[in-house]
Design an enzyme around this catalytic site. Structure first.
Site, PDB file in Angstrom:
ATOM      1  N   LYS B 154      47.105  39.242  35.069  1.00  0.00           N
ATOM      2  CA  LYS B 154      45.637  39.019  34.980  1.00  0.00           C
ATOM      3  C   LYS B 154      45.095  40.244  34.299  1.00  0.00           C
ATOM      4  CE  LYS B 154      44.090  35.884  38.622  1.00  0.00           C
ATOM      5  NZ  LYS B 154      43.191  35.975  39.489  1.00  0.00           N
ATOM      6  N   GLU B 196      43.997  46.149  50.205  1.00  0.00           N
ATOM      7  CA  GLU B 196      44.675  45.144  49.352  1.00  0.00           C
ATOM      8  C   GLU B 196      45.954  45.335  49.870  1.00  0.00           C
ATOM      9  OE1 GLU B 196      43.888  42.850  47.058  1.00  0.00           O
ATOM     10  OE2 GLU B 196      41.945  43.760  46.398  1.00  0.00           O
ATOM     11  N   LYS B 237      53.076  40.292  45.935  1.00  0.00           N
ATOM     12  CA  LYS B 237      52.096  39.771  45.114  1.00  0.00           C
ATOM     13  C   LYS B 237      52.934  38.752  44.126  1.00  0.00           C
ATOM     14  CE  LYS B 237      48.460  39.928  41.924  1.00  0.00           C
ATOM     15  NZ  LYS B 237      47.301  40.973  41.398  1.00  0.00           N
ATOM     16  N   GLU B 247      47.494  30.491  38.288  1.00  0.00           N
ATOM     17  CA  GLU B 247      46.470  30.389  39.400  1.00  0.00           C
ATOM     18  C   GLU B 247      45.811  28.895  39.486  1.00  0.00           C
ATOM     19  OE1 GLU B 247      43.093  33.168  39.228  1.00  0.00           O
ATOM     20  OE2 GLU B 247      43.058  32.883  41.385  1.00  0.00           O
ATOM     21  N   ARG B 251      48.193  30.828  43.788  1.00  0.00           N
ATOM     22  CA  ARG B 251      47.904  32.107  43.538  1.00  0.00           C
ATOM     23  C   ARG B 251      46.398  32.497  44.395  1.00  0.00           C
ATOM     24  NH1 ARG B 251      48.889  35.337  38.054  1.00  0.00           N
ATOM     25  NH2 ARG B 251      47.607  36.973  38.368  1.00  0.00           N
ATOM     26  N   HIS B 258      38.201  37.754  49.406  1.00  0.00           N
ATOM     27  CA  HIS B 258      37.574  38.046  48.018  1.00  0.00           C
ATOM     28  C   HIS B 258      36.259  37.234  47.733  1.00  0.00           C
ATOM     29  CE1 HIS B 258      41.083  40.484  47.318  1.00  0.00           C
ATOM     30  NE2 HIS B 258      40.714  40.894  45.902  1.00  0.00           N
ATOM     31  N   HIS B 262      33.530  39.657  46.462  1.00  0.00           N
ATOM     32  CA  HIS B 262      32.910  39.548  45.301  1.00  0.00           C
ATOM     33  C   HIS B 262      31.498  39.561  45.534  1.00  0.00           C
ATOM     34  CE1 HIS B 262      36.979  38.319  42.920  1.00  0.00           C
ATOM     35  NE2 HIS B 262      36.717  39.483  43.058  1.00  0.00           N
ATOM     36  N   HIS B 277      35.284  48.082  45.218  1.00  0.00           N
ATOM     37  CA  HIS B 277      35.841  46.652  45.368  1.00  0.00           C
ATOM     38  C   HIS B 277      36.877  46.527  46.677  1.00  0.00           C
ATOM     39  CE1 HIS B 277      37.910  42.920  44.284  1.00  0.00           C
ATOM     40  NE2 HIS B 277      39.258  43.565  44.441  1.00  0.00           N
TER      41      HIS B 277
END
Lengths: 382, 382
Positions: B154, B196, B237, B247, B251, B258, B262, B277
């Site tokens: 990504k 993460e 991952k 995705e 995924r 998130h 977010h 983040h």
């Protein structure tokens, strides 16, 4: 290839499938397709569509298209950009992406490119990168975009380092090539697009080139020959793209005439008053065949036949035909060296052993190009 | 999962393969990898490399890396950008693409991202679109980028409509995760990246979460546990990405924590002084488990265990931990509705039936989210 029988407006069309696996799509070719665009696009199952167009095409067709989509229950928005090559910029990319995101286009929704190659390339690129990829539909409104840029998934913008140097491969979900839209196209634009039509015959289909020699007036006049020429061009391009989607090999054949053509566009500073892409390609096609003949690869009579047909269609075929001139041999060589089809520093040309017999010729030595261009620039020849 | 035995600096490393067919690549994890980057990158067969870095990392490592590449015969250039999220902009994309094109990077050449997630996302996106795609190598220099953004392809920049809304899927050709580079990372950044790491256990690997509970100090201290944690995160991952590269399904599990996270980043205006983040993700993970428990999906004891571990590692776990506050329930709901993981207008959450048992929960009703957030914002709980 059988010329199509009777095409009734809006009732009949030609389907050209582009079998790219899970990225397969159809190109529909015919008169009046835009009138049925609403139902055709709605079948893709989107909830919303962002139409991207320019100030020339938008006033003519954007309202019609938006209305047709809204009648099918799609939420629709329109973003209109200035016409012309300068629109293929980072600033336009930002503007279109912002419009697509503001319109809350989700991954299953659509960007619809309504315009010529500039709009198709820009809108396609925005569709490729907005949310890392949403679907898009092409409604090409010029002959050039119907036979070239709307097929194959190449999208992009220009960089200060050259044309189309920033972009993505992103296949459309559907292409609607309404050949009636070309009725109002200026003849210079028709001719420029026609150079790409003739190119498909020159690459690998001598029969199609002969058909073009016999039928080109019908293509310009808007008879069934136009639909057939557009459809056959799309078939030819689709066949190459299916073999080589990401341009690692055969797809380079589509650049027949383009190494010279791009150099001429660069030298004329992309000033469409002097030279448009298709005119550069026409000169490039004639040069590629004369260069092939000069190298002893191709019969001189084939090079003459190429030039005769392009001239008959009103296209330029010689360096001397570039308004304002095209500089010196060094200018031309410099401009060619900047082309992105450079691999390991050597120049790659598409040359031909005859009409319909083109091939990729990597590593052509600069001195051979130079002496050929010297002879082309010799005023006794022009 | 067996913790790795003795890792000698520069001599030993872990290889995590990412088997994505013709886009397959390796992630190498270990101390001192940057010292051998020249030979490893040179093996990819490029002639030139454009290094993209920022003003924090560049002065420390860009010269070392460029020298190592030049020693292997690669033509090398460096472009250095300001640090921070604001660098993920259209203007930076243009700047990096221009630098890549000015450096005459051809399709077989490389863009090398030397930095954290911002540089990796930006440089990867530039590599995806310059010449419609050149190869790139990631040398991630933060824990977050080693375990998250450098795996999975990504890439992207931010839009005025939200983070990462413009980008591409573009897999690197090689990732070099030198864990020694983390020795100088501020502890707050280590913690943020660690959120993460813990996430991978919470998604689908209760054993790894238990290992984290037992070994997290070693990860922070830089022992072999750090290499193992980075490698295991990359394996986790990679396994998800291999199942669902673009995705369309599984995924989304990687977004555990998130949706809330977010929203908190958006509410704090991406001001890293208030929230980075990983901190948003830590609060989001704790919220996702408490929300799952509130819905009767997950044992409350699992939600408590998640919170206890994240707190032990120094991470925030509650809305009240956001410096300057996080607004009202309506602010939170609005911010969540802008998330790009919206399909057909309904909110999608990643919820859990327990530690290591997460699942995609589409169409969660707004009133359930509202009453949960009401209870979370109740000052008697914070």
């Amino acid at each position: 290839m059988t010329p199509l029988a009777a095409l009734t407006e809006g009732a009949s069309f030609i389907t050209v499938p582009v079998p790219l696996g899970d990225r397969a799509y159809d190109i529909l070719v015919g008169r009046g397709l835009i009138e049925t665009a609403g139902t055709r696009i709605a079948r893709l199952g989107a909830r919303a569509a962002a139409i991207v167009t320019d100030e020339h095409v938008g006033p003519l067709y954007a309202g019609l298209l938006a209305g047709a989509l809204e009648a099918q229950g799609l939420r629709t928005s329109v973003v209109t950009l200035p016409p012309g090559e300068a629109t293929k910029s980072y600033a336009s990319l930002e503007r279109v992406c912002d419009a697509v995101l503001a319109a809350k286009i989700e991954r299953g929704d659509l960007v619809v490119a309504l315009g010529g190659g500039v709009i198709g390339d820009l809108a396609g690129f925005a569709a490729a990168v907005a949310r890392r990829g949403v679907r898009f539909v092409q409604v090409p409104t010029t002959l050039l975009s119907q036979v070239d840029s709307s097929v194959g998934g190449k999208t992009g913008i220009n960089s200060r380092h050259g044309k189309n140097l920033v972009g993505a491969f992103h296949q459309p979900s559907l292409v609607l090539a309404d050949t009636a839209l070309l009725d109002t196209l200026p003849v210079r634009e028709m001719r420029a697009g026609y150079a790409e039509v003739a190119k498909y015959g020159l690459i690998d289909d001598e029969r199609f080139f002969s058909w073009c020699e016999a039928n080109w007036q019908g293509v310009f006049a808007g008879g069934p020959e136009r639909d057939e020429a557009v459809a056959q061009s799309c078939r030819a391009k689709a066949a190459v793209v299916v073999r080589d989607e990401h341009e690692n090999g055969d797809r380079a054949l589509l650049n027949l005439g383009h190494t010279f053509g791009h150099a001429l566009e660069r030298i004329t500073a992309y000033d469409s008053a002097r030279l448009v892409h298709g005119e550069g390609v026409a000169i490039g096609l004639a040069l590629a065949f004369r260069f092939s003949a000069a190298l002893g690869l191709c019969p001189p009579s084939d090079a003459e036949r190429v030039e005769a047909h392009l001239s008959a269609a009103g296209l330029p075929t010689r360096l001397a035909h570039v308004p304002g001139g095209c500089g010196t041999v060094d200018d031309l060589l410099d401009a060619m060296a900047q082309d992105k089809k450079v691999k390991g520093g050597a120049l790659t040309f598409i040359l031909a052993r005859g009409i319909g017999q083109s091939f990729i010729a990597p590593g052509i030595e600069a001195d051979k190009v130079r002496s050929f261009l010297d002879s082309e620039l010799d005023p006794s020849r022009s």
